[in-house]
Design an enzyme around this catalytic site. Sequence first.
Site, PDB file in Angstrom:
ATOM      1  N   ASN A 172      53.303 -67.244 -31.890  1.00  0.00           N
ATOM      2  CA  ASN A 172      51.644 -67.211 -30.959  1.00  0.00           C
ATOM      3  C   ASN A 172      51.432 -66.034 -32.400  1.00  0.00           C
ATOM      4  O   ASN A 172      52.058 -65.153 -31.875  1.00  0.00           O
ATOM      5  CB  ASN A 172      52.071 -67.157 -29.621  1.00  0.00           C
ATOM      6  CG  ASN A 172      49.993 -66.962 -29.135  1.00  0.00           C
ATOM      7  OD1 ASN A 172      49.796 -66.811 -29.687  1.00  0.00           O
ATOM      8  ND2 ASN A 172      50.081 -67.784 -27.978  1.00  0.00           N
ATOM      9  N   HIS A 221      48.513 -70.732 -31.591  1.00  0.00           N
ATOM     10  CA  HIS A 221      49.797 -71.059 -30.557  1.00  0.00           C
ATOM     11  C   HIS A 221      50.441 -70.750 -31.516  1.00  0.00           C
ATOM     12  O   HIS A 221      50.453 -71.788 -32.785  1.00  0.00           O
ATOM     13  CB  HIS A 221      49.432 -71.630 -29.319  1.00  0.00           C
ATOM     14  CG  HIS A 221      49.082 -71.813 -27.886  1.00  0.00           C
ATOM     15  ND1 HIS A 221      48.998 -72.463 -27.312  1.00  0.00           N
ATOM     16  CD2 HIS A 221      48.129 -70.841 -28.230  1.00  0.00           C
ATOM     17  CE1 HIS A 221      47.820 -71.859 -26.766  1.00  0.00           C
ATOM     18  NE2 HIS A 221      47.305 -70.941 -27.222  1.00  0.00           N
ATOM     19  N   GLU A 232      53.216 -73.476 -32.020  1.00  0.00           N
ATOM     20  CA  GLU A 232      53.300 -74.968 -32.377  1.00  0.00           C
ATOM     21  C   GLU A 232      51.999 -74.887 -33.479  1.00  0.00           C
ATOM     22  O   GLU A 232      52.432 -75.534 -34.908  1.00  0.00           O
ATOM     23  CB  GLU A 232      53.270 -76.068 -31.818  1.00  0.00           C
ATOM     24  CG  GLU A 232      53.886 -75.883 -30.376  1.00  0.00           C
ATOM     25  CD  GLU A 232      53.868 -75.653 -28.899  1.00  0.00           C
ATOM     26  OE1 GLU A 232      54.455 -74.993 -28.020  1.00  0.00           O
ATOM     27  OE2 GLU A 232      52.746 -74.310 -29.185  1.00  0.00           O
ATOM     28  N   SER A 278      57.075 -74.794 -22.887  1.00  0.00           N
ATOM     29  CA  SER A 278      56.318 -76.285 -23.111  1.00  0.00           C
ATOM     30  C   SER A 278      54.848 -76.453 -23.984  1.00  0.00           C
ATOM     31  O   SER A 278      54.216 -75.420 -23.058  1.00  0.00           O
ATOM     32  CB  SER A 278      56.118 -76.183 -21.331  1.00  0.00           C
ATOM     33  OG  SER A 278      55.484 -78.307 -21.051  1.00  0.00           O
ATOM     34  N   CYS A 330      51.375 -76.056 -24.332  1.00  0.00           N
ATOM     35  CA  CYS A 330      50.006 -76.563 -23.643  1.00  0.00           C
ATOM     36  C   CYS A 330      48.788 -78.243 -24.256  1.00  0.00           C
ATOM     37  O   CYS A 330      49.218 -78.622 -25.303  1.00  0.00           O
ATOM     38  CB  CYS A 330      48.773 -75.495 -23.711  1.00  0.00           C
ATOM     39  SG  CYS A 330      48.933 -75.671 -25.689  1.00  0.00           S
ATOM     40  N   CYS A 370      48.278 -77.966 -28.022  1.00  0.00           N
ATOM     41  CA  CYS A 370      49.479 -78.237 -29.260  1.00  0.00           C
ATOM     42  C   CYS A 370      49.294 -79.747 -29.324  1.00  0.00           C
ATOM     43  O   CYS A 370      50.246 -79.936 -29.844  1.00  0.00           O
ATOM     44  CB  CYS A 370      50.141 -77.543 -28.634  1.00  0.00           C
ATOM     45  SG  CYS A 370      49.854 -75.878 -29.221  1.00  0.00           S
ATOM     46  N   ASP A 377      46.041 -66.559 -22.908  1.00  0.00           N
ATOM     47  CA  ASP A 377      46.101 -68.155 -23.985  1.00  0.00           C
ATOM     48  C   ASP A 377      46.931 -68.379 -23.476  1.00  0.00           C
ATOM     49  O   ASP A 377      46.253 -69.382 -23.561  1.00  0.00           O
ATOM     50  CB  ASP A 377      48.332 -67.302 -23.826  1.00  0.00           C
ATOM     51  CG  ASP A 377      48.692 -67.761 -25.334  1.00  0.00           C
ATOM     52  OD1 ASP A 377      47.321 -67.693 -25.809  1.00  0.00           O
ATOM     53  OD2 ASP A 377      49.199 -68.711 -25.344  1.00  0.00           O
TER      54      ASP A 377
END
Length: 160
Positions: A54, A65, A67, A92, A94, A97, A157
């Site tokens: 991130n 982020h 990912e 996990s 979002c 992503c 975020d």
Amino acid sequence: MRGEAKVTYELEERIMDTFMQAALAEAKQGQAEGGIPIGSVIVHNGRIIGRGHNRRVQKGSAILHGEMDALENAGRQTAAVYRECTLYTTLSPCAMCSGAILLYGIPRVIVGENRTFLGEEELLKSRGVTVDVLQEQECISMMTDFIETGPELWNEDIGV
């Protein structure tokens, strides 16, 4: 046959641990840079093709982020490559992503933890993505500590 299945499972666990450790290293780098400690790697045929963390704070970005950064760093790949990848992420994913995971057809996501934040795992599963959650204590502790010390940044975020 049972012995072979056990060996295969143990080998897969070691491989998963290696790639999750790479994602954790990315998360730690992000935190060391003053950002949010979430990291990710994209693996194709046993090789990391993209890694990221991130970097919203560091880059003043609305979308980087972990990912998304890993996808950016993987660069342009054919659809066939992404459809053979596994994405490892410390947290996990979002909605944003998860949308990118679906867009590129990544079939498997390994999640470090989902206790501090439960993203769109059900959406991914409903679209045929295999989602494995490890509940890695190091991932949980890192995010718990970050959320406690930086709730404003965390809420920014996740869009709160």
